[in-house]
Write a protein that holds these residues in place. Structure first.
Motif, PDB file in Angstrom:
ATOM      1  N   LYS A 280      -0.492   1.855 -14.369  1.00 34.00           N
ATOM      2  CA  LYS A 280      -1.759   2.488 -13.985  1.00 34.00           C
ATOM      3  C   LYS A 280      -1.813   2.885 -12.510  1.00 34.00           C
ATOM      4  O   LYS A 280      -2.855   3.338 -12.028  1.00 34.00           O
ATOM      5  CB  LYS A 280      -2.928   1.551 -14.298  1.00 34.00           C
ATOM      6  N   ILE A 281      -0.699   2.727 -11.802  1.00 29.98           N
ATOM      7  CA  ILE A 281      -0.691   3.040 -10.372  1.00 29.98           C
ATOM      8  C   ILE A 281      -1.090   4.490 -10.116  1.00 29.98           C
ATOM      9  O   ILE A 281      -1.891   4.787  -9.211  1.00 29.98           O
ATOM     10  CB  ILE A 281       0.693   2.745  -9.743  1.00 29.98           C
ATOM     11  N   LEU A 282      -0.565   5.408 -10.918  1.00 29.67           N
ATOM     12  CA  LEU A 282      -0.907   6.824 -10.731  1.00 29.67           C
ATOM     13  C   LEU A 282      -2.389   7.062 -10.955  1.00 29.67           C
ATOM     14  O   LEU A 282      -3.021   7.848 -10.237  1.00 29.67           O
ATOM     15  CB  LEU A 282      -0.073   7.698 -11.672  1.00 29.67           C
ATOM     16  N   ASN A 283      -2.959   6.384 -11.966  1.00 22.51           N
ATOM     17  CA  ASN A 283      -4.398   6.516 -12.221  1.00 22.51           C
ATOM     18  C   ASN A 283      -5.216   5.973 -11.055  1.00 22.51           C
ATOM     19  O   ASN A 283      -6.240   6.549 -10.656  1.00 22.51           O
ATOM     20  CB  ASN A 283      -4.783   5.779 -13.511  1.00 22.51           C
ATOM     21  N   TYR A 284      -4.785   4.838 -10.500  1.00 28.08           N
ATOM     22  CA  TYR A 284      -5.484   4.247  -9.355  1.00 28.08           C
ATOM     23  C   TYR A 284      -5.423   5.172  -8.143  1.00 28.08           C
ATOM     24  O   TYR A 284      -6.406   5.321  -7.411  1.00 28.08           O
ATOM     25  CB  TYR A 284      -4.866   2.889  -8.988  1.00 28.08           C
ATOM     26  N   CYS A 285      -4.261   5.807  -7.934  1.00 31.33           N
ATOM     27  CA  CYS A 285      -4.117   6.749  -6.818  1.00 31.33           C
ATOM     28  C   CYS A 285      -5.075   7.929  -6.977  1.00 31.33           C
ATOM     29  O   CYS A 285      -5.735   8.341  -6.014  1.00 31.33           O
ATOM     30  CB  CYS A 285      -2.680   7.266  -6.740  1.00 31.33           C
ATOM     31  N   SER A 286      -5.153   8.447  -8.203  1.00 30.56           N
ATOM     32  CA  SER A 286      -6.043   9.586  -8.458  1.00 30.56           C
ATOM     33  C   SER A 286      -7.498   9.193  -8.265  1.00 30.56           C
ATOM     34  O   SER A 286      -8.277   9.938  -7.657  1.00 30.56           O
ATOM     35  CB  SER A 286      -5.834  10.109  -9.887  1.00 30.56           C
ATOM     36  N   ALA A 287      -7.865   8.009  -8.772  1.00 28.87           N
ATOM     37  CA  ALA A 287      -9.244   7.542  -8.634  1.00 28.87           C
ATOM     38  C   ALA A 287      -9.602   7.312  -7.170  1.00 28.87           C
ATOM     39  O   ALA A 287     -10.696   7.669  -6.713  1.00 28.87           O
ATOM     40  CB  ALA A 287      -9.439   6.252  -9.432  1.00 28.87           C
ATOM     41  N   GLY A 288      -8.667   6.731  -6.411  1.00 26.42           N
ATOM     42  CA  GLY A 288      -8.908   6.492  -4.989  1.00 26.42           C
ATOM     43  C   GLY A 288      -9.060   7.783  -4.219  1.00 26.42           C
ATOM     44  O   GLY A 288      -9.941   7.917  -3.367  1.00 26.42           O
TER      45      GLY A 288
END
Length: 432
Positions: A280-288
């Motif tokens: 989920k790192i990519l999702n967290y980056c996008s959300a941030g």
């Protein structure tokens, strides 16, 4: 650019127009750029000179912009993974009962201090606060005073956009500004807890229906504390290496100045791995990044208006006025932070405007960069919670409050901000 000199009247008119447009709900970025353009023309610039002002101003804030983009990775992990929620719940559970107000204020302070935006921190802790409030019979007004006051205290010692902007505006490392805000923050926390405790039974209480709904929603699957703490502890340790090395006289550590640009994304990724959320790192980056984007756009606009003011005679006129009035130049920093944050109803936007527009004037009064950054930053917390900003409404909805009750909280929030500002002025304006 050096040969271009804009009249202070144009700079002041441009700034005033930008603030008026923000109050009328035009997007802050457009308001600030339009104010810079109109102010440039009023100040005597031609079309090509106005373009030079805009380009020069926006280029000057790119260092702050890239640091805030990098911080989005860390913020995304803390907010989206449930790590911040875990930290809040553990603090309240450990300190609950008779220390309820302290636990709620401290939880919001810690979550904000580790890089979560203050509105999001309040949203995270609000359900816990309402549940505690229902059990103890506390009022929603008192509960929000604790949450908001604690959040304000955490906000001036966090690697959030406002702190990054305060550091960037005075060419400092973000860890210096974070450390500088620690003592004012502790005083702010103490005042928030005191005020909340004094009024804990005054006002609207949490209803049984609200408490029942909270019970249904409390089944969130939060990560364990040991894993939730990995990212913030790693970030804090790395950010503090250089300051601690300087204090201990260890030259190797003092020279190891690792910028937050590297530290925050690294800590965020390691934290995600520790949480078992590698997929989920990519999702967290996008959300941030999504959460950082509004602030980034505002900074670009603030850079434009800052370019106008830097190219004008306004900074010199402000210094002359301060000197002629007999008032210590020390007060210019907190006043600039307070007024800009009040005009925009935002801590980060207020700091960005204050540093971008008045940093040269503040430094020209003889105030040291670190002192200027800390005092401007603290000043931005005094009246940044007014109804024309989003924070007022986000927190009102989070607590299920009426407009009348939410307005009652404003004065108490300002008392917390004033306390932190006074402490910062005494400490950095007259002692250090």
């Amino acid at each position: 650019m050096e040969a271009l000199e804009i009249s202070w009247i144009g700079a002041l008119a441009g700034l005033a127009l930008a603030i008026i447009l923000i109050l009328f709900r035009l997007a802050p970025t457009y308001s600030l750029i339009l104010g810079a353009i109109v102010g440039g023309f009023i100040g005597g610039a031609d079309f090509s000179e106005v373009i030079k002002i805009l380009i020069s101003g926006t280029q000057s804030v790119q260092g702050t912009v890239i640091r805030i983009i990098a911080a989005g990775v860390f913020a995304g992990v803390m907010m989206e993974s449930g790590a911040a929620g875990t930290i809040a719940k553990v603090i309240v559970d450990k300190l609950g009962g008779t220390k309820a107000m302290l636990s709620l204020a401290l939880a919001t302070m810690v979550i904000t201090a580790v890089g979560v935006f203050i509105p999001v921190a309040v949203l995270i802790v609000a359900p816990i606060a309402l549940s505690v409030g229902h059990k103890m019979g506390y009022s929603k007004i008192a509960l929000l005073v604790a949450l908001s006051g604690g959040g304000k205290a955490g906000n001036i010692i966090s690697p959030n956009p406002n702190t990054i902007a305060a550091a960037g505006g005075f060419n400092l490392d973000v860890n210096q500004v974070m450390l500088g805000g620690l003592v004012p923050a502790l005083f702010g926390l103490a005042v928030a807890v005191l005020l909340a405790s004094l009024i804990k039974f005054k006002g609207t209480k949490v209803t049984d229906l609200e408490a029942a709904e909270l019970e249904k929603a409390s089944a969130a699957n939060l990560p364990p504390l040991s894993k939730a703490l990995v990212a913030p502890i790693l970030a804090i340790v790395l950010l503090m290496i250089s300051p601690v090395g300087s204090m201990l006289g260890v030259q190797f550590l003092a020279d190891l100045k690792i910028d937050s640009l590297f530290i925050l994304p690294f800590a965020g990724v390691v934290g995600a791995l520790a949480l078992g959320k590698s997929t989920k790192i990519l999702n967290y980056c996008s959300a941030g990044l999504d959460r950082m984007t509004p602030t980034i756009l505002i900074i670009i606009g603030a850079g434009a208006i800052g370019g106008l003011i830097t190219a004008s005679t306004l900074p010199a006129e402000v210094v002359t006025l301060v000197q002629a009035s007999g008032i210590s130049g020390v007060f210019l920093a907190p006043i600039a932070g307070t007024l800009m944050a009040a005009a925009t109803a935002s801590t980060s936007t207020g700091v960005i405007l204050a540093t971008g527009s008045f940093s040269n004037a503040i430094l020209n009064t003889g105030v040291a960069p670190l002192s200027a950054a800390v005092m401007t930053h603290a000043g931005a917390t005094v009246i940044d919670h007014l109804p024309h900003g989003t924070y007022f409404h986000v927190t009102r909805n989070a607590m299920g409050m009426t407009m009348k009750d939410r307005m009652k909280v404003v004065l108490y929030e300002s008392m917390v901000g004033i306390t932190m500002t006074i402490v910062s002025v005494i400490l950095f304006g007259f002692i250090l």
